[in-house]
Design a protein around this motif. Structure first.
Motif, PDB file in Angstrom:
ATOM      1  N   ARG A  15       0.827  -1.140  -0.022  1.00 48.40           N
ATOM      2  CA  ARG A  15       0.091   0.178   0.018  1.00 48.40           C
ATOM      3  C   ARG A  15       0.821   1.381  -0.054  1.00 48.40           C
ATOM      4  O   ARG A  15       1.759   1.384   1.073  1.00 48.40           O
ATOM      5  N   LEU A  16       0.582   2.078  -0.823  1.00 49.46           N
ATOM      6  CA  LEU A  16       1.402   3.203  -1.353  1.00 49.46           C
ATOM      7  C   LEU A  16       0.875   4.390  -0.478  1.00 49.46           C
ATOM      8  O   LEU A  16       1.440   5.498   0.061  1.00 49.46           O
ATOM      9  N   VAL A  20      -3.939   3.631  -3.167  1.00 50.74           N
ATOM     10  CA  VAL A  20      -3.431   3.507  -3.812  1.00 50.74           C
ATOM     11  C   VAL A  20      -2.171   2.090  -3.655  1.00 50.74           C
ATOM     12  O   VAL A  20      -1.687   2.098  -2.553  1.00 50.74           O
ATOM     13  N   GLY A  22       1.032  -0.247  -4.888  1.00 49.17           N
ATOM     14  CA  GLY A  22       2.470  -0.495  -5.692  1.00 49.17           C
ATOM     15  C   GLY A  22       2.712  -1.740  -5.937  1.00 49.17           C
ATOM     16  O   GLY A  22       2.658  -2.914  -5.193  1.00 49.17           O
ATOM     17  N   CYS A  57       7.418   3.896 -12.842  1.00 48.60           N
ATOM     18  CA  CYS A  57       7.653   5.082 -11.821  1.00 48.60           C
ATOM     19  C   CYS A  57       9.085   4.811 -11.289  1.00 48.60           C
ATOM     20  O   CYS A  57       9.275   5.889 -10.579  1.00 48.60           O
ATOM     21  N   GLU A  67       8.417  -0.734 -11.559  1.00 54.66           N
ATOM     22  CA  GLU A  67       7.520  -0.361 -10.562  1.00 54.66           C
ATOM     23  C   GLU A  67       6.226   0.285 -11.149  1.00 54.66           C
ATOM     24  O   GLU A  67       6.436   1.264 -11.805  1.00 54.66           O
ATOM     25  N   GLY A  69       2.286   2.262  -9.798  1.00 54.81           N
ATOM     26  CA  GLY A  69       1.569   2.477  -8.559  1.00 54.81           C
ATOM     27  C   GLY A  69       0.001   2.940  -9.269  1.00 54.81           C
ATOM     28  O   GLY A  69      -0.157   3.505 -10.382  1.00 54.81           O
ATOM     29  N   ILE A 117      -2.725  10.307  -8.862  1.00 56.13           N
ATOM     30  CA  ILE A 117      -1.767   9.338  -9.301  1.00 56.13           C
ATOM     31  C   ILE A 117      -0.949   9.513 -10.731  1.00 56.13           C
ATOM     32  O   ILE A 117      -0.089   8.997 -11.056  1.00 56.13           O
ATOM     33  N   THR A 120       2.942   9.131 -11.098  1.00 53.25           N
ATOM     34  CA  THR A 120       3.837   7.731 -11.736  1.00 53.25           C
ATOM     35  C   THR A 120       4.787   8.097 -12.618  1.00 53.25           C
ATOM     36  O   THR A 120       5.856   7.978 -12.484  1.00 53.25           O
ATOM     37  N   ALA A 149       1.012   9.321  -2.491  1.00 50.38           N
ATOM     38  CA  ALA A 149       1.986   8.242  -2.622  1.00 50.38           C
ATOM     39  C   ALA A 149       3.271   8.469  -2.917  1.00 50.38           C
ATOM     40  O   ALA A 149       3.657   9.798  -3.499  1.00 50.38           O
ATOM     41  N   PHE A 150       4.179   7.831  -2.526  1.00 49.92           N
ATOM     42  CA  PHE A 150       5.779   7.814  -2.906  1.00 49.92           C
ATOM     43  C   PHE A 150       6.625   9.183  -2.017  1.00 49.92           C
ATOM     44  O   PHE A 150       7.539   9.577  -2.360  1.00 49.92           O
TER      45      PHE A 150
END
Ligand code: FES
Length: 319
Positions: A15-16, A20, A22, A57, A67, A69, A117, A120, A149-150
């Motif tokens: 879970r990011l 979301v 990943g 991403c 990778e 997302g 999102i 990405t 995210a990220f």
């Protein structure tokens, strides 16, 4: 849709952010993943044969993983739901080789803008620009901190001082994009990815602020909702086959071809990916895709049968 599928394994799934997930995709049987450049995406085959496109991403180059997302879109067509509900760590899935329809071009300075999102492909761009020592800045807009995210990765990135998180800033109508867009300079470019409303708003503001059209680069995850208003029936003539296929109002050209026993490659089915691009030998298409540039549309020598129609009673196409 890809003819040359690559089988990969879901090496990790986590879970990011809120909604979301990943996925980290690793090669199997000692295979080597094809290299890619920032902005590239892969087709991902989902249960039931559904195919969706997802941006890569991770840092571009020759990676040992891809990778992804993926945001759960509850109102979507089911692709993101399948990723969230049906894909598990350790599972094998098939993907296409990376394709890039959103590649970086030379610039003195690049403004990267991501909404949700849309981070990405933008994240891969920041990684690539940082690696190349290029001048850039990244603005990441999210509705709430939980949806960002990220953020850990961004915090640890070598470009840590060059990005800014904008939490809860309303997009239209109250969002003031001007300070982020800055004053357009001849050597600057803007790359933007995110929800359609966010992108339309920012791109309109950029144009109004003097940014030249050829300095604006965007990638859409979803086409604007199609309007069937004014749709008329038309005909497709398949050049060299003496075959004429009627397309009814409310029916896509691709669906009419399929009903006539002619299958064409399809993937996004909403005018984004270009998979169905078909040569037009005569007649004028009514372009409704977000894939072709304005210049390519004006040439009228190809169209996307998944969503585009005809402005003339008949299109002669080459298959
Ligand atoms: Fe993607 Fe037509 S299938 S543009």
């Amino acid at each position: 849709m890809s003819d040359d599928w690559i089988t990969v394994r879901i090496a990790a799934r986590r879970r990011l952010a809120e909604d979301v997930v990943g996925l980290s995709l690793a090669p199997v049987d000692g295979a080597v993943l094809p290299p890619f450049t920032a902005g590239a995406h892969v087709d991902l085959e989902l249960p039931g044969g559904v195919v969706r496109q997802y941006s890569l991403c991770n840092a571009p180059g020759a990676p040992d993983r891809y990778e992804l997302g993926v945001l759960l879109d509850r109102q979507g067509r089911g692709g993101s739901r399948a990723v969230h509900e049906a894909l598990a760590e350790g599972q094998a899935v098939r993907i296409s080789a990376p394709r890039n329809l959103f590649a970086l071009q030379q610039a003195e300075h690049i403004v990267l803008m991501a909404g949700g999102i849309g981070i990405t492909p933008i994240l891969a761009m920041a990684e690539q620009l940082s690696c190349e020592g290029a001048s850039f800045e990244l603005h990441y807009f999210v509705r709430s901190a939980e949806r960002a995210a990220f953020v850990d990765r961004l915090g640890e990135a070598r470009f840590a001082g060059r990005w800014q998180l904008h939490v809860g800033e309303r997009i239209p109508p109250s969002f003031d994009a001007a300070p982020t867009l800055g004053t357009p300079q001849p050597g600057h470019r803007l790359y933007i990815c995110g929800p359609n409303g966010f992108m339309d708003f920012v791109l309109d503001r950029a144009r109004a602020g003097g940014w030249a059209e050829d300095r604006l680069h965007s990638e859409r995850f979803a086409a604007p909702p199609p309007s069937a208003e004014g749709d008329r029936p038309f005909e497709l003539e398949i050049e060299g086959r003496g075959l004429i296929v009627p397309v009814a109002a409310g029916q896509s050209a691709a669906a009419a071809l399929a009903a006539a026993g002619i299958s064409i490659p399809l993937s996004c089915e909403q005018g984004i990916c270009g998979t169905c691009l078909t040569t037009v030998a005569a007649g004028i298409p009514d372009h409704r895709d977000a894939y072709l540039s304005d210049q390519e549309k004006a040439a009228n020598d190809c169209f996307t049968p998944c969503c585009s129609r005809a402005a003339t009673p008949r299109l002669v196409i080459q298959l």
